[in-house]
Scaffold this motif. Structure first.
Motif, short mmCIF file in Angstrom:
data_model
loop_
_atom_site.label_atom_id
_atom_site.label_comp_id
_atom_site.label_asym_id
_atom_site.label_seq_id
_atom_site.Cartn_x
_atom_site.Cartn_y
_atom_site.Cartn_z
N TYR A 269 6.79 2.63 10.30
CA TYR A 269 7.70 3.14 11.31
C TYR A 269 9.10 3.24 10.69
CZ TYR A 269 9.29 -1.71 12.05
OH TYR A 269 9.80 -2.97 11.89
N VAL A 270 9.98 4.02 11.35
CA VAL A 270 11.31 4.27 10.80
C VAL A 270 12.37 3.76 11.78
CG1 VAL A 270 11.42 6.59 11.79
CG2 VAL A 270 12.86 6.03 9.84
N ARG B 208 4.47 -2.47 9.96
CA ARG B 208 4.15 -3.45 10.99
C ARG B 208 3.07 -4.41 10.48
NH1 ARG B 208 4.65 1.28 14.10
NH2 ARG B 208 6.34 1.19 15.63
N SER B 209 3.47 -5.64 10.28
CA SER B 209 2.52 -6.66 9.84
C SER B 209 3.17 -8.02 9.96
CB SER B 209 2.07 -6.42 8.40
OG SER B 209 1.22 -7.46 7.96
N GLU C 124 1.91 -8.63 2.70
CA GLU C 124 1.19 -7.36 2.88
C GLU C 124 2.17 -6.21 3.08
OE1 GLU C 124 -2.05 -5.24 5.90
OE2 GLU C 124 -1.03 -7.10 6.47
N ALA C 125 3.21 -6.45 3.90
CA ALA C 125 4.22 -5.41 4.13
C ALA C 125 4.93 -5.05 2.83
CB ALA C 125 5.23 -5.90 5.17
N GLU C 126 5.26 -6.06 2.03
CA GLU C 126 5.91 -5.81 0.73
C GLU C 126 5.04 -4.92 -0.15
OE1 GLU C 126 8.82 -7.04 -0.53
OE2 GLU C 126 9.43 -8.68 0.78
N LYS C 127 3.76 -5.21 -0.21
CA LYS C 127 2.85 -4.44 -1.06
C LYS C 127 2.72 -3.01 -0.60
CE LYS C 127 0.03 -8.36 -2.64
NZ LYS C 127 -1.33 -8.99 -2.62
N ARG D 227 -0.53 8.56 4.45
CA ARG D 227 -1.93 8.76 4.87
C ARG D 227 -2.88 8.13 3.86
NH1 ARG D 227 -0.99 9.70 10.06
NH2 ARG D 227 0.65 11.27 10.26
N SER D 228 -2.58 8.29 2.56
CA SER D 228 -3.46 7.71 1.53
C SER D 228 -3.44 6.19 1.59
CB SER D 228 -3.04 8.21 0.15
OG SER D 228 -1.76 7.69 -0.20
N LEU D 229 -2.31 5.62 1.88
CA LEU D 229 -2.21 4.16 1.98
C LEU D 229 -2.87 3.63 3.25
CD1 LEU D 229 1.49 3.59 0.80
CD2 LEU D 229 -0.59 3.14 -0.50
N THR D 230 -2.85 4.45 4.30
CA THR D 230 -3.44 4.02 5.57
C THR D 230 -4.96 3.97 5.46
OG1 THR D 230 -1.62 5.05 6.76
CG2 THR D 230 -3.58 4.53 8.03
N LYS D 231 -5.54 4.85 4.64
CA LYS D 231 -7.00 4.90 4.49
C LYS D 231 -7.53 3.69 3.73
CE LYS D 231 -7.16 9.96 4.50
NZ LYS D 231 -7.46 11.17 3.68
N LYS D 232 -6.66 3.04 2.91
CA LYS D 232 -7.12 1.93 2.08
C LYS D 232 -7.34 0.67 2.89
CE LYS D 232 -4.85 3.68 -2.08
NZ LYS D 232 -3.87 3.40 -3.15
#
Length: 469
Positions: A381-382, A396-397, A402-405, A464-469
């Motif tokens: 989110y922005v 959001r985490s 995890e957020a850092e990564k 999108r690519s990061l969300t799929k992982k």
């Protein structure tokens, strides 16, 4: 003889017996304390073997904590050339959405030509504080120019942006004073608050109800102790545009509370100077607030102006006090003349080319709306205001690691696609409050609509690519 002894005896007999008891106890206490003071504890006698064993086992604490070798600060990306709209890194050009060259003044030919002429006349450095033969005529010219630009009586020039903010606050606020500060203020303000040794009252970020709650509590205390209230000064410290969030301060409400509760207001316009307002004069211009009603405005020249240093402006009797008490002003070498004239020329360009502000705001709105669409329905989110050139992309985490990564992966993958982004970095353990990890994305007036859209497309693809992982 009897005439002397008899009165003494009569006096002794007439004194109540408990006086002698008390005096005897006092003598015993004095003797006890004296003996205790002079009694030295016996030190255990160690053998040479025991001493060697203690020395061998002793491990000194490190001066600094261990830093992993893969820490970003130890592995920066080096730019070859100017920090313009595009930056060259290892022979490849990247669209720059990381630095604060908001008005595109880095590399401006007019500014560079003025700086060259200044070098020929004044050399490079100043090698002296302002009060010790470090003041050059161009310093006075820039101070006058800044005061006129901001519509203030006087301005004072510093040689370093961070020191401007950190020095200005403790120049006025001292021990016994009260400072109300937004929890979202930047690190320079935090250090200034710390140096002031004042009582700091923190209110939630941009929460005016919480701020007034604190003011009401203090007002009740003042009624109970009017004598102390007369000598207790009150300040509020806010940012015009917050560096750590991209949010705009609610200045009209702040001014209402200032007058209602008799609180002096200091505004750090480091991010909003040259950005907010129709002619870049900051939040006072944007909200239509009389600048003379603000006790002091502080700002850096290292963002929109694309130079170095900073300044404070306001009424003469307030600002001139820093020439005697501002540590950064009194003890640091003055701003190099070439950077001083560069800032002066930047101000002239800002006056002559107001369209730069229009382009910047247009790019900011386009970027913010595009970011919201690009990362919609994801955990990214922005945060940021539509008038801000700085936006924070967050994840959001509840797991900070995890957020850092995820944010690091977004920066790295975007870099591979020709987009230069940067994580917002902070001094761990030094910030007053926990910071939510983020990517600090910036825009500038030189970006075209096509470049903004292309960068948004790249960010959307990576997200999108990061969300799929």
């Amino acid at each position: 003889m009897d005439s002397v002894v008899i009165p003494i005896y009569t006096t002794i007999v007439s004194v109540p017996y408990y006086h002698y008891v008390l005096e005897g106890l006092l003598v015993l206490v004095v003797v006890f304390l004296w003996n205790r003071r002079n009694r030295r504890p016996r030190r255990p006698q160690l053998t040479e073997e025991e001493k060697e064993e203690l020395i061998r086992k002793w491990q000194p604490e490190p001066l600094v904590p261990d830093t992993p070798q893969d820490h970003p600060a130890l592995n920066p990306k080096y730019v070859d050339g100017k920090m313009g709209k595009y930056v060259s890194i290892e022979g490849k050009d990247y669209l720059n959405l990381a630095t604060s060259n908001f008005l595109g003044l880095v590399g401006d030919e007019r500014i560079e030509e003025v700086a060259k002429k200044t070098i020929y006349k004044y050399g490079v450095g100043s090698c002296g504080p302002r009060g010790f033969y470090g003041t050059v005529d161009v310093h006075l010219d820039l101070e006058k120019q800044l005061a006129e630009f901001m519509g203030c009586e006087e301005a004072v020039l510093y040689s370093y942006g961070f020191a401007t903010i950190a020095s200005a606050i403790p120049a006025y606020a001292k021990r016994g004073d009260i400072i109300y500060a937004d929890k979202g203020v930047n690190f320079a303000i935090q250090k200034g608050l710390q140096a002031s040794r004042s009582q700091i009252e923190w209110f939630e970020h941009n929460d005016m109800e919480d701020f007034e709650r604190l003011l009401k509590i203090q007002a009740e205390k003042d009624l109970k102790n009017p004598k102390k209230a007369k000598v207790t000064r009150r300040f509020m410290v806010v940012e015009g545009l917050y560096l750590n969030s991209g949010d705009l301060c609610p200045l009209p409400t702040l001014m209402e509370l200032k007058w209602k509760y008799k609180v002096r207001i200091f505004i750090d316009e480091s991010l909003s100077f040259g950005v907010v307002g129709s002619r870049g004069r900051g939040v006072t211009e944007h909200f239509g607030v009389d600048v003379t009603d603000v006790d002091m405005i502080m700002a850096s020249l290292e963002n929109a102006v694309a130079s170095t240093g900073g300044f404070c402006c306001g009424r003469s009797y307030v600002v001139s006090h820093q020439r005697l008490s501002g540590l950064g002003y009194c003890f640091s070498a003055s701003l190099p003349p070439l950077l001083t004239t560069a800032a002066s020329e930047a101000l002239r360009i800002m006056d002559e080319e107001p369209e730069r502000f229009d382009h910047l705001r247009s790019n900011g709105r386009r970027m913010l709306e595009g970011l919201r669409a690009a990362i919609a329905d994801t955990l990214f989110y922005v945060q940021g205001d539509a008038l801000s050139p700085v936006f924070h992309i967050k994840y959001r985490s509840d797991d900070v690691e995890e957020a850092e990564k995820k944010l690091d992966a977004l920066v790295d993958n975007a870099f591979e696609k020709g987009l230069a982004l940067t994580r917002a970095r902070y001094l761990v353990g030094e910030e007053a409050f926990p910071i939510v990890p983020s990517i600090r994305l910036t825009v500038n007036s030189q970006l075209t609509s096509e470049e903004v859209d292309k960068s948004l497309k790249t960010i959307a693809e990576v997200v999108r690519s990061l969300t799929k992982k």
